[in-house]
Design a protein around this motif. Structure first.
Motif: not given
Length: 234
Positions: A12, A164-169, A172-173, A176
């Motif tokens: 995560r 982050l990239r595995s969960r968001f576009r 956003i990744a 952040i």
């Protein structure tokens, strides 16, 4: 990102908080021999920077390997086109440096000057002492051109951005991770510039699918600034 899509990160993004605590802890332990043996404060700082970089690189690699049972390649530390990634990354890093220095920094300083009514002095990073020895210049070169690019890319792009990239576009990744990367550089006037640089490095990583490209870009970005610093001091 071919490598990230093929082997998806299982950690995560919030784990980066615990990971950075582990980085400082490991760096503290590894620094003990340096502070016991080295007598020069300036040399201690340079060696300390290298030790911190080693910890910043090691923690994400060990984290994904032992806590998530994934290989280092999930961080992007592999490539099927090593030479191309390094060359493309170095070229992109030089372009990123020029855009930052010629376009982004002047625009930022002009905006701040307009808002405050006072001229803005560009920030400086105290990498070297005022009268460095050749050995200290060598240590600074290793820290700035080798250790920092590899370590910061492994943590901020491979670990943080990858999670982050595995969960968001991508936007956003990238934003952040770029903001966290910027704050990591502490100096107020430097933070927004490093946010931009962090987003740029994330884009290079995204496009090439290999951390080797963003490491090469980061190193190329640093080399110009380092050469200017050395030239001004010597």
């Amino acid at each position: 990102m071919e490598d990230i899509e093929r082997l998806k990160p299982t950690w995560r993004p919030a784990e980066a908080i615990l990971a950075i605590v582990a980085v400082f802890g490991l760096a503290g332990v590894l620094s003990i021999p340096v502070f016991l043996i080295v007598r020069s404060e300036e040399t201690e700082l340079l060696l300390g920077a290298i030790v911190f970089g080693v910890a910043l690189f090691a923690v994400p690699v060990l984290w994904v390997r032992f806590l998530h049972h994934q290989p280092a390649s999930v961080l992007g530390l592999s490539s099927r086109r090593t030479g191309r990634d390094i060359i493309a990354g170095a070229g992109a890093g030089l372009a990123l440096f020029l855009i930052t220095v010629i376009v982004v920094a002047p625009a930022l300083y002009a905006l701040i000057g307009l808002l405050t009514g006072e001229p803005v002095t560009p920030p400086s990073q105290p990498i070297l002492p005022e009268e460095p020895s050749s050995g200290q210049i060598g240590l600074a070169a290793v820290a700035a051109l080798v250790v920092a690019p590899a370590a910061e890319e492994a943590f901020f792009r491979g670990f943080l951005f990858g999670g982050l990239r595995s969960r968001f576009r991508f936007p956003i990744a990238a934003v952040i991770s770029g903001v966290v990367f910027g704050v990591f550089h502490v100096i107020p006037l430097l933070i927004p510039l490093m946010v931009f640089v962090g987003i740029g490095l994330a884009y290079i990583y995204e496009r090439r699918g290999s951390l080797l490209a963003s490491i090469a870009a980061h190193s190329a970005f640093n080399v110009i600034g380092f050469m200017l610093i050395v030239q001004n001091i010597t």
